[in-house]
Design a protein around this motif. Structure first.
Motif, PDB file in Angstrom:
ATOM      1  N   LYS A   1     -23.202  51.285 -33.670  1.00 35.00           N
ATOM      2  CA  LYS A   1     -22.920  50.057 -34.040  1.00 35.00           C
ATOM      3  C   LYS A   1     -21.282  50.006 -34.498  1.00 35.00           C
ATOM      4  N   LYS A   2     -20.433  51.038 -34.374  1.00 33.50           N
ATOM      5  CA  LYS A   2     -19.088  50.937 -34.238  1.00 33.50           C
ATOM      6  C   LYS A   2     -18.743  49.810 -33.282  1.00 33.50           C
ATOM      7  N   TYR A   3     -19.284  50.155 -32.006  1.00 34.98           N
ATOM      8  CA  TYR A   3     -18.782  49.239 -30.777  1.00 34.98           C
ATOM      9  C   TYR A   3     -19.406  48.002 -30.550  1.00 34.98           C
ATOM     10  N   THR A   4     -20.764  47.845 -30.933  1.00 34.30           N
ATOM     11  CA  THR A   4     -21.574  46.656 -30.869  1.00 34.30           C
ATOM     12  C   THR A   4     -21.602  45.738 -32.139  1.00 34.30           C
ATOM     13  N   GLY A   5     -21.384  46.362 -33.420  1.00 39.51           N
ATOM     14  CA  GLY A   5     -21.693  45.569 -34.528  1.00 39.51           C
ATOM     15  C   GLY A   5     -22.950  45.297 -34.890  1.00 39.51           C
ATOM     16  N   ARG A   6     -23.968  46.260 -34.024  1.00 39.79           N
ATOM     17  CA  ARG A   6     -25.476  45.638 -34.380  1.00 39.79           C
ATOM     18  C   ARG A   6     -26.269  46.631 -34.933  1.00 39.79           C
ATOM     19  N   ASP A   7     -27.279  46.649 -35.661  1.00 39.38           N
ATOM     20  CA  ASP A   7     -27.891  47.629 -36.252  1.00 39.38           C
ATOM     21  C   ASP A   7     -28.710  48.335 -34.903  1.00 39.38           C
ATOM     22  N   PRO A   8     -28.432  49.644 -34.875  1.00 40.19           N
ATOM     23  CA  PRO A   8     -29.196  50.378 -33.875  1.00 40.19           C
ATOM     24  C   PRO A   8     -30.680  50.299 -33.606  1.00 40.19           C
ATOM     25  N   MET A   9     -31.451  49.921 -34.710  1.00 38.16           N
ATOM     26  CA  MET A   9     -32.860  49.925 -34.424  1.00 38.16           C
ATOM     27  C   MET A   9     -33.385  48.487 -34.322  1.00 38.16           C
ATOM     28  N   ALA A  10     -32.325  47.541 -34.433  1.00 39.61           N
ATOM     29  CA  ALA A  10     -32.849  46.216 -34.333  1.00 39.61           C
ATOM     30  C   ALA A  10     -33.706  45.861 -33.189  1.00 39.61           C
ATOM     31  N   GLY A  11     -34.748  45.286 -33.028  1.00 44.54           N
ATOM     32  CA  GLY A  11     -35.372  44.654 -31.991  1.00 44.54           C
ATOM     33  C   GLY A  11     -36.044  45.632 -30.687  1.00 44.54           C
ATOM     34  N   TYR A  12     -36.313  47.066 -31.281  1.00 45.28           N
ATOM     35  CA  TYR A  12     -36.791  48.220 -30.295  1.00 45.28           C
ATOM     36  C   TYR A  12     -38.113  47.670 -30.167  1.00 45.28           C
TER      37      TYR A  12
ATOM     38  N   LEU B   1     -31.735  67.176 -34.390  1.00 47.65           N
ATOM     39  CA  LEU B   1     -31.823  66.084 -33.398  1.00 47.65           C
ATOM     40  C   LEU B   1     -31.856  64.686 -34.222  1.00 47.65           C
ATOM     41  N   SER B   2     -32.398  64.545 -35.654  1.00 43.61           N
ATOM     42  CA  SER B   2     -32.304  63.345 -36.402  1.00 43.61           C
ATOM     43  C   SER B   2     -30.847  63.216 -36.872  1.00 43.61           C
ATOM     44  N   ASP B   3     -30.374  64.209 -37.137  1.00 43.11           N
ATOM     45  CA  ASP B   3     -28.731  64.030 -37.589  1.00 43.11           C
ATOM     46  C   ASP B   3     -27.987  63.650 -36.254  1.00 43.11           C
ATOM     47  N   THR B   4     -28.112  64.157 -35.063  1.00 43.24           N
ATOM     48  CA  THR B   4     -27.478  63.652 -33.774  1.00 43.24           C
ATOM     49  C   THR B   4     -27.791  62.000 -33.456  1.00 43.24           C
ATOM     50  N   ILE B   5     -29.117  61.894 -33.743  1.00 45.21           N
ATOM     51  CA  ILE B   5     -29.467  60.373 -33.483  1.00 45.21           C
ATOM     52  C   ILE B   5     -28.759  59.648 -34.405  1.00 45.21           C
ATOM     53  N   LYS B   6     -28.625  59.983 -35.649  1.00 41.76           N
ATOM     54  CA  LYS B   6     -27.906  59.108 -36.698  1.00 41.76           C
ATOM     55  C   LYS B   6     -26.528  58.912 -36.389  1.00 41.76           C
ATOM     56  N   GLU B   7     -25.708  59.917 -35.899  1.00 37.73           N
ATOM     57  CA  GLU B   7     -24.605  60.037 -35.330  1.00 37.73           C
ATOM     58  C   GLU B   7     -24.052  58.928 -34.128  1.00 37.73           C
ATOM     59  N   LEU B   8     -25.244  59.193 -33.342  1.00 36.60           N
ATOM     60  CA  LEU B   8     -25.199  57.910 -32.086  1.00 36.60           C
ATOM     61  C   LEU B   8     -25.403  56.638 -32.559  1.00 36.60           C
ATOM     62  N   GLY B   9     -26.314  56.559 -33.663  1.00 35.05           N
ATOM     63  CA  GLY B   9     -26.264  55.276 -34.187  1.00 35.05           C
ATOM     64  C   GLY B   9     -25.082  54.672 -34.876  1.00 35.05           C
ATOM     65  N   TYR B  10     -24.447  55.560 -35.240  1.00 34.02           N
ATOM     66  CA  TYR B  10     -23.056  55.028 -35.785  1.00 34.02           C
ATOM     67  C   TYR B  10     -21.991  54.564 -34.631  1.00 34.02           C
TER      68      TYR B  10
END
Length: 238
Positions: A175-186, A163-172
């Motif tokens: 970031k690829k499409y938004t240019g933003r840090d996935p965990m920013a401002g949660y 699950l952790s690896d999958t979440i990291k992949e979704l984070g990439y």
């Protein structure tokens, strides 16, 4: 050769289940969670599919070849890489010179007629050197990706590793499409206390909840598990 020729019946079933689960995902809606306008590019759906390719609820989360089958494949790779290193170490001086000088003006008679269009204008030696460069670059990209997803563990195995690896992949992907840090401002909001409620909020968490809950239901995994695992995955919680 068929890619899944060595997979068990259980393995084939898992792949079919993941394919059916991904078909339940509204990709257009997932794109909207990123806050981006317009239609989503085809690469977005491909990236999401690849990010989710090894995840499924339950203990048997990865479909892979058994050790007996994988062992010879790894040994063959290691032998091939070792042989390449030996050849580089013992490379003929003339080839070394071609690498330096690209052997301008020393070509076979039919060389220009058989030269691929993307290498047009190169000498015989230059063509072969650029071919090597392109192949090594591809191999380097594979190694960089392998190092990224197979970082050396520290201490005990992680909880919910797949699950952790999958979440990291979704984070990439995020970031690829938004240019933003996935965990920013949660933010965390557990005001109603419902087990099946979304308690972590941000565009990235909206994406996580939509993807996982569309594919596997609102408790696979729960919002609390998603949030805790995401924070560990991105080193925001020990």
């Amino acid at each position: 050769m068929d890619d899944d020729i060595h997979l068990s019946e259980t393995g084939r079933k898992r792949i079919a289940e993941r394919t059916a689960a991904f078909a339940r995902l509204d990709v257009a809606r997932a794109w909207q969670t990123l806050g981006l306008e317009g239609e989503y590019p085809g690469t977005f759906e491909t990236d999401l599919s690849e990010a989710m390719s090894f995840y499924s609820p339950g203990p048997d989360q990865k479909v892979s070849l058994d050790a007996k089958t994988r062992g010879p494949i790894y040994r063959k790779l290691e032998k091939t890489i070792g042989s390449l290193q030996d050849q580089l170490d013992e490379m003929h001086d003339h080839i070394v010179w071609e690498i330096d000088a690209a052997s301008a003006g020393i070509e076979p008679e039919d060389f220009e007629d058989t030269l691929p269009e993307e290498y047009e204008g190169l000498s015989f030696g230059g063509y072969h050197i650029h071919l090597l460069i392109d192949r090594i670059a591809t191999f380097s990209d594979i190694l960089e990706e392998a190092k990224r997803v197979h970082d050396k563990p520290k201490g005990k195995p992680k909880q919910n590793e797949v699950l952790s690896d999958t979440i990291k992949e979704l984070g990439y992907v995020f970031k690829k499409y938004t240019g933003r840090d996935p965990m920013a401002g949660y933010r965390f909001d557990d005001w109603n206390g419902d087990d099946d409620a979304q308690v972590y909020h941000s565009p990235f968490f909206d994406l996580l909840h939509l993807v996982f809950w569309s594919m596997y239901g609102r408790e696979n995994p729960s919002s609390h598990v998603l949030g805790d695992t995401a924070r560990r995955a991105f080193n925001l919680r020990k």
